[in-house]
Each structure stands twice: as structure tokens, then as C-alpha cells.
Design a protein around this motif. Sequence first.
Motif, PDB file in Angstrom:
ATOM      1  N   GLY B  80     -10.249  50.678  58.017  1.00 18.37           N
ATOM      2  CA  GLY B  80      -8.958  50.031  57.846  1.00 18.37           C
ATOM      3  C   GLY B  80      -8.069  50.885  56.976  1.00 18.37           C
ATOM      4  N   PRO B  81      -6.819  50.485  56.766  1.00 17.33           N
ATOM      5  CA  PRO B  81      -5.946  51.290  55.906  1.00 17.33           C
ATOM      6  C   PRO B  81      -6.465  51.285  54.477  1.00 17.33           C
ATOM      7  CG  PRO B  81      -4.904  49.206  56.504  1.00 17.33           C
ATOM      8  CD  PRO B  81      -6.159  49.299  57.308  1.00 17.33           C
ATOM      9  N   GLY B  82      -6.341  52.432  53.812  1.00 13.82           N
ATOM     10  CA  GLY B  82      -6.834  52.530  52.436  1.00 13.82           C
ATOM     11  C   GLY B  82      -8.036  53.441  52.309  1.00 13.82           C
ATOM     12  N   LEU B  83      -8.441  54.073  53.422  1.00 14.39           N
ATOM     13  CA  LEU B  83      -9.588  54.984  53.349  1.00 14.39           C
ATOM     14  C   LEU B  83      -9.199  56.341  52.755  1.00 14.39           C
ATOM     15  CD1 LEU B  83     -11.195  54.397  56.857  1.00 14.39           C
ATOM     16  CD2 LEU B  83     -12.237  53.836  54.673  1.00 14.39           C
ATOM     17  N   LEU B  84      -7.984  56.787  53.093  1.00 17.80           N
ATOM     18  CA  LEU B  84      -7.578  58.126  52.645  1.00 17.80           C
ATOM     19  C   LEU B  84      -7.511  58.171  51.121  1.00 17.80           C
ATOM     20  CD1 LEU B  84      -4.800  59.012  55.226  1.00 17.80           C
ATOM     21  CD2 LEU B  84      -7.154  59.805  55.145  1.00 17.80           C
ATOM     22  N   THR B  85      -7.753  59.340  50.582  1.00 21.51           N
ATOM     23  CA  THR B  85      -7.785  59.659  49.146  1.00 21.51           C
ATOM     24  C   THR B  85      -9.007  59.075  48.432  1.00 21.51           C
ATOM     25  OG1 THR B  85      -6.617  57.762  48.174  1.00 21.51           O
ATOM     26  CG2 THR B  85      -5.243  59.520  49.044  1.00 21.51           C
ATOM     27  N   GLN B  86      -9.864  58.363  49.156  1.00 22.59           N
ATOM     28  CA  GLN B  86     -10.999  57.741  48.485  1.00 22.59           C
ATOM     29  C   GLN B  86     -12.143  58.722  48.272  1.00 22.59           C
ATOM     30  OE1 GLN B  86     -11.412  54.721  47.275  1.00 22.59           O
ATOM     31  NE2 GLN B  86     -10.379  53.189  48.521  1.00 22.59           N
ATOM     32  N   VAL B  87     -12.967  58.429  47.283  1.00 22.23           N
ATOM     33  CA  VAL B  87     -14.200  59.175  47.039  1.00 22.23           C
ATOM     34  C   VAL B  87     -15.344  58.182  47.134  1.00 22.23           C
ATOM     35  CG1 VAL B  87     -15.462  60.615  45.426  1.00 22.23           C
ATOM     36  CG2 VAL B  87     -12.970  60.673  45.457  1.00 22.23           C
ATOM     37  N   TYR B  88     -16.164  58.348  48.174  1.00 23.56           N
ATOM     38  CA  TYR B  88     -17.242  57.399  48.415  1.00 23.56           C
ATOM     39  C   TYR B  88     -18.600  58.054  48.196  1.00 23.56           C
ATOM     40  CZ  TYR B  88     -13.881  54.413  50.920  1.00 23.56           C
ATOM     41  OH  TYR B  88     -12.842  53.614  51.262  1.00 23.56           O
ATOM     42  N   ASP B  89     -19.616  57.239  47.972  1.00 26.55           N
ATOM     43  CA  ASP B  89     -20.965  57.768  48.074  1.00 26.55           C
ATOM     44  C   ASP B  89     -21.412  57.620  49.531  1.00 26.55           C
ATOM     45  OD1 ASP B  89     -21.791  55.184  48.502  1.00 26.55           O
ATOM     46  OD2 ASP B  89     -23.035  55.032  46.712  1.00 26.55           O
ATOM     47  N   GLY B  90     -22.659  57.952  49.817  1.00 27.00           N
ATOM     48  CA  GLY B  90     -23.119  57.971  51.204  1.00 27.00           C
ATOM     49  C   GLY B  90     -23.088  56.615  51.883  1.00 27.00           C
ATOM     50  N   LEU B  91     -23.050  55.532  51.084  1.00 30.97           N
ATOM     51  CA  LEU B  91     -23.031  54.188  51.657  1.00 30.97           C
ATOM     52  C   LEU B  91     -21.647  53.570  51.566  1.00 30.97           C
ATOM     53  CD1 LEU B  91     -26.339  52.904  50.070  1.00 30.97           C
ATOM     54  CD2 LEU B  91     -25.999  53.791  52.364  1.00 30.97           C
ATOM     55  N   GLN B  92     -20.651  54.393  51.331  1.00 26.73           N
ATOM     56  CA  GLN B  92     -19.237  53.990  51.261  1.00 26.73           C
ATOM     57  C   GLN B  92     -18.921  53.147  50.021  1.00 26.73           C
ATOM     58  OE1 GLN B  92     -17.385  51.657  54.300  1.00 26.73           O
ATOM     59  NE2 GLN B  92     -15.585  52.946  54.436  1.00 26.73           N
ATOM     60  N   ASN B  93     -19.649  53.349  48.937  1.00 29.07           N
ATOM     61  CA  ASN B  93     -19.245  52.740  47.669  1.00 29.07           C
ATOM     62  C   ASN B  93     -18.211  53.646  47.021  1.00 29.07           C
ATOM     63  OD1 ASN B  93     -20.963  50.388  47.175  1.00 29.07           O
ATOM     64  ND2 ASN B  93     -22.583  51.907  47.343  1.00 29.07           N
ATOM     65  N   PRO B  94     -17.071  53.106  46.626  1.00 28.65           N
ATOM     66  CA  PRO B  94     -16.076  53.967  45.959  1.00 28.65           C
ATOM     67  C   PRO B  94     -16.561  54.366  44.571  1.00 28.65           C
ATOM     68  CG  PRO B  94     -15.307  51.692  46.084  1.00 28.65           C
ATOM     69  CD  PRO B  94     -16.624  51.717  46.780  1.00 28.65           C
ATOM     70  N   LEU B  95     -16.712  55.682  44.337  1.00 29.96           N
ATOM     71  CA  LEU B  95     -17.309  56.140  43.083  1.00 29.96           C
ATOM     72  C   LEU B  95     -16.445  55.877  41.846  1.00 29.96           C
ATOM     73  CD1 LEU B  95     -19.057  59.396  44.291  1.00 29.96           C
ATOM     74  CD2 LEU B  95     -20.130  57.304  43.492  1.00 29.96           C
ATOM     75  N   PRO B  96     -15.118  56.076  41.910  1.00 29.80           N
ATOM     76  CA  PRO B  96     -14.339  55.799  40.706  1.00 29.80           C
ATOM     77  C   PRO B  96     -14.446  54.333  40.277  1.00 29.80           C
ATOM     78  CG  PRO B  96     -13.057  57.078  42.261  1.00 29.80           C
ATOM     79  CD  PRO B  96     -14.304  56.665  42.969  1.00 29.80           C
ATOM     80  N   GLU B  97     -14.432  53.414  41.243  1.00 32.99           N
ATOM     81  CA  GLU B  97     -14.556  51.993  40.903  1.00 32.99           C
ATOM     82  C   GLU B  97     -15.938  51.707  40.326  1.00 32.99           C
ATOM     83  OE1 GLU B  97     -13.021  53.083  43.500  1.00 32.99           O
ATOM     84  OE2 GLU B  97     -11.056  52.135  43.503  1.00 32.99           O
ATOM     85  N   LEU B  98     -16.945  52.394  40.906  1.00 30.44           N
ATOM     86  CA  LEU B  98     -18.307  52.216  40.407  1.00 30.44           C
ATOM     87  C   LEU B  98     -18.394  52.691  38.952  1.00 30.44           C
ATOM     88  CD1 LEU B  98     -20.651  51.072  42.007  1.00 30.44           C
ATOM     89  CD2 LEU B  98     -21.430  53.389  42.445  1.00 30.44           C
ATOM     90  N   ALA B  99     -17.680  53.785  38.648  1.00 31.46           N
ATOM     91  CA  ALA B  99     -17.684  54.311  37.283  1.00 31.46           C
ATOM     92  C   ALA B  99     -17.043  53.302  36.328  1.00 31.46           C
ATOM     93  CB  ALA B  99     -16.945  55.638  37.226  1.00 31.46           C
ATOM     94  N   GLU B 100     -15.999  52.633  36.804  1.00 30.22           N
ATOM     95  CA  GLU B 100     -15.358  51.630  35.960  1.00 30.22           C
ATOM     96  C   GLU B 100     -16.314  50.488  35.664  1.00 30.22           C
ATOM     97  OE1 GLU B 100     -11.593  50.065  37.396  1.00 30.22           O
ATOM     98  OE2 GLU B 100     -10.926  52.141  37.602  1.00 30.22           O
ATOM     99  N   LYS B 101     -17.110  50.155  36.681  1.00 30.77           N
ATOM    100  CA  LYS B 101     -17.995  49.010  36.531  1.00 30.77           C
ATOM    101  C   LYS B 101     -19.246  49.367  35.717  1.00 30.77           C
ATOM    102  CE  LYS B 101     -20.359  45.530  39.193  1.00 30.77           C
ATOM    103  NZ  LYS B 101     -21.184  45.441  40.369  1.00 30.77           N
TER     104      LYS B 101
END
Lengths: 430, 577
Positions: B80-101
Motif C-alpha cells: 500500500g502507499p507508504g512503503l517508499l523510504t522505509q527501512v524494514y527487516d526481513g519480515l517487514q518490521n520497520p526498523l526505526p519504529e522498532l528502535a523507538e519501541k
Amino acid sequence: MHKVYHRVESIAGNVINIRATGIKYRELAEVTSRSGSSLAQVIQLRGDLVSLQVFAGARGVATDAQVRFLGRSMEVPFGDFLLGRIFTGGAQPRDKGPVLSENLIQIGGPSVNPAKRIIPKKMVRTGIPMIDIFNTLVESQKLPVFARAGEPYNPLLARIALQAEVDIIILGGMGLKHDDYLYFRDTLEESGALSRTVMFVHTAADPIVECLLVPDISLAVAEQFALQNKRVLVLLTDMTNFADALKEIAITMEQIPSNRGYPGDLYSQLAARYEKAVEFDGAGSITILAVTSMPGDDVTHPVPDNTGYITEGQFYLRNGRIEPFGSLSRLKQQVNGDTRSDHRTIMNTMIQLYAGFRETTEKQSMGFRMSAWDTKLLKYGERFEKEMMDLSVNIPLEEALDLGWKILADCFEPMETGIPSKLTDQYWPS
Amino acid sequence: MSEASGKIVGVNGNMITVEFDGAVSQNEVGFACLGDLRLMAEVVRVRGSLADMQVFEDTALLGIGDIVEFTGDLLSVELGPGLLTQVYDGLQNPLPELAEKCGFFLDRGNYLEAIPRGTPWEWTPTAKVGDKVSAGLTLGQVPEGIFQHHIMLPFAMDGNYEITYLAEPGTYRVEDVIAKVKDEKGAEHEVTMLQRWPVKVPIQAYQERLRPSEPMVTKVRIIDTFFPVALGGTYCIPGPFGAGKTVLQQITSRYADVDIVILAACGERAGEVVETLREFPELTDPRTGKSLMDRTVIICNTSSMPVAAREASVYTAVTLAGYYRQMGMNVLLLADSTSRWAQALREMSGRLEEIPGEEAFPAYLESVIASFYERGGRVRLKDGRTGSITIGGTVSPAGGNFDEPVTQATLKVVGAFHGLSRARSDARRYPAIDPLDSWSKYPSVVNPDQIDLARGILRDGTEIGQMMKVVGEEGTSIEDFLVYLKGEYVDAVYLQQDAYHDIDAATSADRQKMVFGVITDILKASMVFDDKETARRFFHQLTQTTKDWNRVDIEDPQFEELKNRLVNMVSEVTANA
């Protein structure tokens, strides 16, 4: 209270199998038999059949040995009280200090989120021109020393440890000869660096399973120090022994070997350790300097080969010198632009001319005629090897750069070096 | 679908064996429960009522009897829209958000939404109520950065539908209903901007596959001219460590003439990903003037992250690529390195105790690699537009020996081979693509006759160079010596390229045509010299001037000047025919 088991089903190598229930993967157990007791770790679960790897080795373990599960995985104590202490691979004191059991931390924890890493930008000064000028060591770098057995890699490591500007040094010894262990201990002690050092040493005489624990324990401790804003240097010697220990366990467990008997996950196993090198965004850093001895001086051997794909460059130690060709610090570009304006030029020029020298010696040995240029190169090469490459040379970067100019000026005319005239005007000794 | 559940009966590394009730399917996702933690795992083999599952996380402290909940779904990603500019791990977890959490570390058992739910998107319908649509056809658009992101009928919706409702233009979030459609039986379905797709199944909501024919300009001269890659083509870059695979991938990701770049950092160093992560947002895309990150998605599963997720990461990457291809875009997928992915297969195969093939790789290695590269390709969409996925994979052969199984399996299926050589990288000849061993089946940006000529000279020059090492310069004829010098000249000024110089790093297709024309003329010229020393000096100077020429912008008046100087230099030493 945890249940105790008394019946060992089978013993092979350092692995014992028992039947038990409610056991967790990677859980620790205490195995006690007539010959003593040792920790062991669960490495496989199949129904109620539990495979345990006995840290002290399975030698002397009886079929009626007492196995008590501890309900936790491997942990080490952590705190400033570790400084100056020496432990075995199983985190037991090797010095005369007390046994520690406070503030336990997990080993082999999760990897760092790449989003929390930053691009390394700080140079680690070592006083060794072959490193400082030509292949600068950078904070948070992971770099192995590739060497044949017999090369002075441990003295090199000890020297870097003493001279590097870091807060904490952690030495992880794997399969060290006892002499080498004493050498490290005495050298660090004499220089007063022992008070900022923690040593986890597995000597060649110790049980092989403890060898496997050394990198994980060393790096877990390093990680905690780094999180406290410390700059930590981890020295691991020798990673080939670690890989051989992995091989031994894998074969015992009847895993299918992939290349020269090493398990298929050798790359992942090595990477899991080396990737602990990090510069945290908002905390300290871990720099890893390791020794990988190359059996048969063969860089395509699985251990150096896999290592080379993981680490950020490598130093080749050959004939007691850091070989300028093949040695590489992948991160040097991050720092050598900001040291001194002539750093990169000296680095490139001296290596190019040294390559010319090597070609000339080849020509000379084949009996081709030597031109005037060849003679100059021969003179240069000799001085370069003696004054720069020799490992006993110990000068700061700036002095080493000045020395570089002096050697160039003694051997060549400015224009022969191909250095832009802007720099020769500034630095060429008159 | 009723979801099965099961209990763990075996743990071996990252593989668990689960005894289950009910029905499970191959590649179905389940969660192993460890206290409050739920660890994602995928079924890789079923025998009787036992399922072997690879866990995408560390399995420490899982025990016999722990519950596994199956989901009924295959391993899927969100589109869906919002994929571009993202940094994901292999299972599509967004890494920056994961770092925040979670802070510094990738604690296990955390799964986040891949696409932010709260972002408002400016929706414009492009279809009309009453239109007949099928999977993959566009209903409307939202602007995503520099692109018009097509909202399509979800790919999982088989058959034909009729649009019964389209939301008014305006601001919507990804989970809002933006259309309703009626199937052939009259049942109505709601459509949002968000859809899910299983990663191991290719997206095929297009009309037909086309032959890759147009070149994908990478602006690396040795690639575009000698070993080109086509839009929708596949290529591989094998090379020993330190030969510059990753640098070459980084250059390509910056300069390649494509709409979208998906980087799959698969089992490689975290440091390299960090460089991309931190530098890309600062760099401008020469094509759009916007940040390079605006056209990039990074899938990052570095070497110390769990192995099973490494295997998933390349499929996640290619699925995202497939999604953007459906919008008519040209997507470049760079996978670094496919050997690490193959090793992940090998580790799992070993744990499953399968009979090993060569070097303990599983027997299905070749077919798995082939079907991965086959997910590339250029297609004609249902509305007539075209889109493409170009796949470039690096290979890290053990010991730098190309005869190993992963390199060989890859070479069988790709359209171009850029072999990196240790000898060239040791001699600092970058990019270290071997000009004699490499090949490509795609058309070049320059005239094929010119390439044959240059290649002939390179080949002969190398042979003569080798001969000269034995017999010395004295024993070489001046004619041969000239061929040698010409070979070295092409190598120095055309094959080698300075990745760190602003102008030289990227050479456009037009410039390549023009420069290569001039160089071909130089190679053809029959030059006359009195002795070898004069010839050598002449070529030194010629090389220097051509290198200067490479470093001048094509718009700069100096460009013509230097070109004329080169032509004059050559004509002065050319024999009058």
C-alpha cells in the motif's frame, strides 16, 4: 526446586543425552558425577530426549551422574569489579580473586538494530605506522589479523591493546598456549593496563566447550560497558580455534559438514560474534580485533574466507610485518581525510612506489638489467621496509607522516613521486 | 478457515518440531508462545501430525510442550502507499519504529505494522462506477512522494468485478474503504488501499511477459557498454571479499535509470546498511532533484540477524518490487548477497536432515535460485502500460572460486555476468569487473562492432602483457607493444571509473556513445613511433588527457576542447594512409 535426573542415556564426545521433561532449549544444567561437577547447556530437544553439551567435557561423566536443571540460560556477572580480573571460558576465576555471582547478564543477546548504529568516524591510534598511515583502525571496526602459525600475532595484539586510546580492554583467549596467556597477563600488568582489562582465557589444556563460550562472554561484557558510554576494545585470539571447536561439536552432533568438515552455519556463527562491533547512537562503542590463524597460509581456508566476508578488512601478518598488499581497512576512508592534509597522498604514493619496488626485485631476480629508476626504487624499498614496516617502529601518526616525506626526499626528486606540487611545496623536506 | 494449534515436541537450533491438531499448510505461519512472547515461525515440512517449522527468532528457552498457534496464512507482506523510504527487516518490521519501541537491540517477538495506519493520503479515483475490473487494475491514485501510487484491485481477488462505489476525492487513510466492487455472483466486497500478499507467490496480475530489450542505464561504463543489463533483465556479481561488490551495488543504487530501487541487504555487514541508511536521505537523485531515499526501500537482514528471516528477506524484497511493477514502474532490486540466502537454505536443510547435494547445499538449490530470478522481468499490464523488475544479485563464492554451487546455479539463469576479479581489485582497477570473463546477453548502448574491436584489443593486449613478463620488453615487437599499450589505455580511461569523483562516477548513455566513438577511433589509428619509450610516453599523456576529459562536465566548454586535443594528439602520430 528443579528436578534432578540420575540416568544418562548416552555419552558421545562432550555431549550427553538424558530423558527429561519440562526442559527449555539453551537451559543450563549442573552435571555432577564422581569426578566433579560441571555446567552443561541444552543444545537439542527431541521429545523427552535432551542433548546437553558439558562445559568441562564429558570425560569422567558417569551413566548415573546427577543432572540438575537450573531453569536459566548462560549468564555472566557484570560490573566494574570485573576490571583487572582474569576468568576461564566458563567465567570462573583464573586468578586468586573471589567467585562472582552478582548482577548477572545474559550472553549471546539479540543483535543491534541497524537504525541505532552510526557511521564510525573516530580513528583509533596505535603508534604502528603500517596501521595508522596505511590502514587506519577505526572505532567500532571489526578487523582480523590473518597470519600463519608462528607469526608474532599475539605480541602485535598486546601492543595494540596497550597503545590504543580506549577505556576498556577485553581479552578473549581461545585455545591459547599457556605461555601466551602468561605473556598477555604479564605484559598488561607491567604496563599498568591490567586495571582496565578483563580477561576471559581458555587455554589449549581446558575443555573445548569453554572455548565456544569465550567470544560470547567477552562480547556480552563489552556490550554492557559500551552501553555505559565506554569505548571498548575486544581482542579475540584465536578465532580459528573457536571455529574448530564449533566443528568438533557439529560433528559430534552428526551434523552434515559443508566445507572441510566445518558446519554449514560457520558464516552465521562467526558473523553473530563479529557483528557485535558497533558504535551506538548515543552510547559507547565496541571495536573488535581478532586473530585468525590461517592453516597452511591459505586464505581460501573456510575460516579466514568466511571471516573476510564478515569483517571490515583484514591485516595480513607475514614475516613479522604487516603486509601492505592485501591488508585493508575498509573504514579508513571515513577518518583519513581529517587527520592531516598529506595523509592520503603519503598513503597512496608510498604504497605505489613500494609496489614498484616489488616489481623491480622480481625483475632483478630474473636477471633483467637495472635502470637508474630501478636503483632508486631498490633504495626506497629497503628503507621503507626497515623504517616503516618493521613492527618495532612506534611513532605517532604525524611523526610517521614526516618520516614518510623524509624517506621520499632521500630517494626521489619531488616530480618522480607524482605528488601534486601543492603538497610537495608544503611538506617536501629541504 | 479454522486455525490449527499444536505443541512443541523438538527444538534444534532455529527449527522446532510441532505436533498439531487440525490442518496446516506448507509455508503457513504460526507463533510459538513463550510466556508473553510470540515468536513467528513458518512450516517447512509436514510429516504425519508433525510439522517442522523454522523460527524467525532466537529459540532460546522454548521447551517441549510449549503451544504453537497457527494462523492459516502464508508468510505475507503488507502492500500500500507508504512503503517508499522505509527501512524494514526481513519480515517487514520497520526498523526505526522498532528502535523507538525497544531501544538499541532487536528484542525478539516484536512485530509492528509495516505501513503506518495514520498517514493521510490524497485520493483521486480514476476508474468510474460501473467499470468492469479485475485484480491489478487501477481504481484510483494517491501521490506518494514523487510518484502517483496506483490503488489497484487487490491481487488476491480472482475473477471479474464491477465497481459499485468509489470514494469521493479527498483525504483517506490506508484502512478506509475507498471502493466497493460486486463479483459475478452479486456479492459486494470492500476495497481499501491496503492489501496483503504471500511473499513466496509471484504477483501475476498482468497481461503478458515481454522480452527485456531496452537497456537499463547504470551509468557505469564497463556495464552499459560492455556487459549491459536490460530493464527487466537479471544479472549477478560474483566476487571474492574485498573486490568491491557492495560498492558497485551502492553506485548502481544511486545512479541507475529506474523509478524505484529496492535494496535487500541479506546477511551482510550492518555497517554497510548504516552507510546507505544515513547517507541516502542526504543525497539528491539527479533525475528528480529530490532525496534518493524517496525512491528507495531498504530490506535489511544483516548477518547477525536470525537466519530464517534472512531467507524471507529476499522474497519480501521481490514482492515489494512486484507491487510497484504493477503500477507500471521500472523497479531495480539489488540483493546483497544471494550466497548468504543460499546458506540460510543450507542451514535449514541440514537441520531437516535432508540428503545434501554439493558442498552440503540442498538438492533444490538450483530450482530455488532459478525461480527467484524468474520473478524479475518486463511485463505488459492489463491496461497496456509496461513495468519491469530488474534483479541484480551479488554472490560471495567461498574462496573466490566461481566453480561453487551458488555461482554456477545463478549463472545458469541470469542474463548478464559481472565477474569481479581479485587481480583487478588488488591493482586498484575499479570497478573490478573482469573484462575478459564477464558476459551479457542484452544489447549494449553502443554499436556492437565497436565493442568487438575494443574487446579484441583488450584480449590481445593482456596476452602480450603476459608474454612480456617472460621475454621482457626487449623481446617484444613494437607492433605488439602498441597493442598492449592500447589495451592498457582502454582499460585505464574507459573500464576504470572513479566512484568518488562527482562527474566520473556517472556517465550517461549519450556520453558513453560519444566517448566510446572517439576511443574506438584512437584504437583503430595505426600509429608510428620511433621506439617503445616514445610510445609509452605518448600513451601516458594520452591517458592523462582522457582521464581529465572524463572529469569534465559534458556542458563545460572544456569538454569539446579536450576532445579536440585528443584527436589532434592522435593524428600527429598516425601514419598517413
